[in-house]
Design a protein around this motif. Structure first.
Motif, PDB file in Angstrom:
ATOM      1  N   CYS A 102       0.932  -1.218   0.105  1.00  0.00           N
ATOM      2  CA  CYS A 102       0.012   0.017  -0.015  1.00  0.00           C
ATOM      3  C   CYS A 102       0.904   1.174  -0.016  1.00  0.00           C
ATOM      4  O   CYS A 102       0.607   2.411  -0.774  1.00  0.00           O
ATOM      5  N   HIS A 127      -8.058   5.661  -2.505  1.00  0.00           N
ATOM      6  CA  HIS A 127      -8.464   4.849  -1.193  1.00  0.00           C
ATOM      7  C   HIS A 127      -9.044   3.315  -1.541  1.00  0.00           C
ATOM      8  O   HIS A 127      -8.968   2.468  -0.734  1.00  0.00           O
ATOM      9  N   LYS A 128      -9.975   3.538  -2.531  1.00  0.00           N
ATOM     10  CA  LYS A 128     -10.486   2.022  -2.987  1.00  0.00           C
ATOM     11  C   LYS A 128      -9.469   1.106  -3.205  1.00  0.00           C
ATOM     12  O   LYS A 128      -9.654  -0.183  -3.024  1.00  0.00           O
ATOM     13  N   LEU A 131      -7.542  -0.040  -0.147  1.00  0.00           N
ATOM     14  CA  LEU A 131      -8.581  -0.977   0.438  1.00  0.00           C
ATOM     15  C   LEU A 131      -8.733  -2.329  -0.138  1.00  0.00           C
ATOM     16  O   LEU A 131      -8.881  -3.553   0.582  1.00  0.00           O
ATOM     17  N   MET A 134      -5.833  -4.622   0.934  1.00  0.00           N
ATOM     18  CA  MET A 134      -6.031  -5.102   2.029  1.00  0.00           C
ATOM     19  C   MET A 134      -6.847  -6.256   2.295  1.00  0.00           C
ATOM     20  O   MET A 134      -6.709  -7.292   2.946  1.00  0.00           O
ATOM     21  N   VAL A 135      -8.075  -5.905   1.170  1.00  0.00           N
ATOM     22  CA  VAL A 135      -9.011  -7.068   1.140  1.00  0.00           C
ATOM     23  C   VAL A 135      -8.198  -8.439   0.567  1.00  0.00           C
ATOM     24  O   VAL A 135      -8.891  -9.647   0.745  1.00  0.00           O
TER      25      VAL A 135
END
Length: 309
Positions: A102, A127-128, A131, A134-135
């Motif tokens: 990231c 930001h997406k 995310l 991380m997902v």
């Protein structure tokens, strides 16, 4: 009684662990104080703080796992405790690698300068994108929990069925070990590829920026060039330490299939500590806010020492 080699490795363990906890703790402290003063959280600072937290967790879990690894046979501990520690160790490793990825992606989109529509579209949705990384790490960790037990049982079964210590049988088992761990930890390879791609594209952005400056008759470094260089140093250090880190993992895995490999296993653990302990120091050196804070701390320590003397 521990040998000289064991004592030396123990001292190195303690030094690496202390440096890692101190460096990562310093990053968390600086950003926490900055947030309380400004009442505002920047995305880069948030990612750096999460990365420092993940490394502290990884350091503690590594120490715990090493302790169980070397003292498990000497003290009575339930088997479930060792399994839980192993799972938490791998989970902290996934968290650490995802945070580093990231950070690399964030550096790229914040610093690089491209006019391509895909780049601009992804930059607006950073930001997406973070995310999503991380997902992916979470789903990959769940996959690890599902596949690890199944693959481990198969490998142990193959090892037991070996009736001869021939080179062909040994190479076949080692090949299965390698393929199995690649399948289980595929996401870590993906993270490495993503970070490498970000690094190469950042070099391309720097080259394009430098060429534009030369076309306008400017041959000295500007602020954009300096930012590019600092980000590239941070990414390069991560990539090099990443390779060393997973080379040590590969060595450690192979030691389970060979007798009398304690010294090699200890050496592999020493190398594993290099990434979570060494990289924070490089980030402090190349990050302006962290570097300024470290200089202030050193000056205050020097003033206190001079006052006491």
């Amino acid at each position: 009684m521990p040998s000289v080699l064991d004592t030396l490795f123990l001292i190195i363990f303690i030094l690496e662990f202390t440096v890692g906890i101190g460096g990562n703790g310093f990053i968390i402290l600086v950003h926490s104080i900055d947030w309380m003063k400004k009442r505002k959280v920047f995305l880069v600072d948030f990612v750096l703080t999460c990365l420092a937290l993940s490394r502290i967790l990884f350091l503690w879990m590594t120490i715990s796992y090493i302790s169980l690894e070397f003292f498990y046979e000497k003290i009575l501990l339930p088997e479930d405790l060792k399994i839980i520690c192993k799972v938490l160790w791998v989970g902290s490793n996934y968290f650490c690698m995802s945070c580093t990825t990231c950070l690399s992606v964030l550096y790229f989109f914040k610093i690089a300068n491209f006019s391509h529509s895909v780049f601009l579209w992804m930059k607006k949705r950073i930001h997406k994108l973070l995310l999503a990384i991380m997902v992916v790490a979470v789903f990959s960790f769940c996959k690890y929990l599902i596949l690890k037990k199944m693959l481990t049982k198969r490998l142990v079964h193959e090892w037991i069925l070996m009736t001869k210590n021939s080179t062909s049988d040994l190479m076949e088992v080692l090949y299965d070990v390698l393929i199995s761990h690649i399948i289980i930890h595929m996401v870590l390879i993906i993270f490495f590829v993503v970070t490498s791609t970000s690094f190469l594209l950042l070099i391309l952005s720097l080259w394009s920026h430098t060429r534009q400056m030369k076309l306008h008759g400017i041959y000295s470094r500007d602020s954009s060039t300096e930012v590019h260089v600092k980000a590239m140093k941070a990414m390069m250090s991560f990539l090099l330490l990443f390779l060393v880190h997973y080379f040590s993992h590969a060595v450690m895995i192979l030691t389970y299939y060979f007798p009398d490999s304690t010294a090699i296993k200890i050496f592999a653990y020493v190398i594993i500590f290099l990434y979570p302990s060494g990289h924070p120091l490089l980030l402090i050196l190349w990050h302006s806010k962290l570097k300024q804070a470290s200089v202030c701390v050193l000056q205050k320590i020097k003033c206190v020492r001079d006052h006491n003397t």
